[in-house]
Design a protein around this motif. Sequence first.
Motif, short mmCIF file in Angstrom:
data_model
loop_
_atom_site.label_atom_id
_atom_site.label_comp_id
_atom_site.label_asym_id
_atom_site.label_seq_id
_atom_site.Cartn_x
_atom_site.Cartn_y
_atom_site.Cartn_z
N SER A 143 -5.54 -2.37 -5.86
CA SER A 143 -5.14 -2.74 -4.50
C SER A 143 -6.21 -3.59 -3.83
N ASN B 195 -0.11 -8.11 2.27
CA ASN B 195 -1.52 -7.79 2.50
C ASN B 195 -2.39 -9.04 2.58
N LEU C 81 -6.48 2.86 -0.38
CA LEU C 81 -5.27 3.67 -0.29
C LEU C 81 -5.66 5.03 0.29
N ASP D 18 0.83 -1.21 0.00
CA ASP D 18 0.00 0.00 0.00
C ASP D 18 0.86 1.26 0.00
#
Length: 304
Positions: free
Chosen positions: A143, A196, A147, A126
């Motif tokens: 993502s 993540n 973000l 990120d």
Amino acid sequence: MQLLQLQYFLKVAQYEHMSKAAIELDISQSSLSKSIARLEADIGFPLFERKGKQIRLNEYGIIYKEKVEKALQLLTDAENEIYDLAGLGNTNITIGVMTSLFLPKLISGFLSQKPTLKISQHVMSDEEMITALKNEKTDICISTSPLKDKEIEWIHLFNEEVFLLVPENHRLATKEFVSLPDLKNESFINFPVGLNWRDITDEFCKQAGFTPNIVFEGKELSIILNLVKEGVGISFFPKYAFAEEDLTHLKKVRITESYGYRLIGLAWLKGKTQKRAVLQFKKYLLDFLKKEHMTTNEMDKTGE
């Protein structure tokens, strides 16, 4: 007469079938029929011969199709020249991703339509995505979490379901659903701490009331899948990983808990005028996700 009407006309002319064209355009057949009828009314002549449910271009329609195709191509050429003049005609796209698993089917389809474009993909955290976007080192990012930065625009694309992955001879392989608390005594195979995906799946287990027993961690998906096949442990697997060919002798089991998913979102730098190739990719992304029935209402903002 509107540009959209002309695009609809060309699609109907291509298929000579109203319902097939409507499906391709992702609109209702009645809306498409009304649009074509309005176009014919504006011109003053019918463009199709209609016999029951069958339609076919008539002599007027054949001429009109030829001229419309040339006109739309001229508009496209004009847009390309403007983008080139503004320095935005670059055919390279740089994409930041948290994981590369989601992209192969998407990118291969896009490049088949735009073979002159080049895409550079970079796996980023990120923080790295935010830095790369702000420094204009990447055009857009896909993502698996929001973000959060005032200079970054992030929109939620869809929720990706997460499955439990077990070997075909595992005691859970015969089940359609599994509850996470029932897995507290299982051995797990996962990606390393700090990634993540590991954070997401560890949080699943935390909400289920246990800390997973990780017997192996690594960054190579192929190794993880093979270890699961060998019965070393079980793992988690995202629905749209597009790695079905690697799942032989494995079983995906659905998770009953409502939090068993991860967020997928699209991010770009606020206020930046984007290259034509990037806008084309974002449009293709929207169409792709709609066809896969994966979009949220927020996806409509990607054309901004």
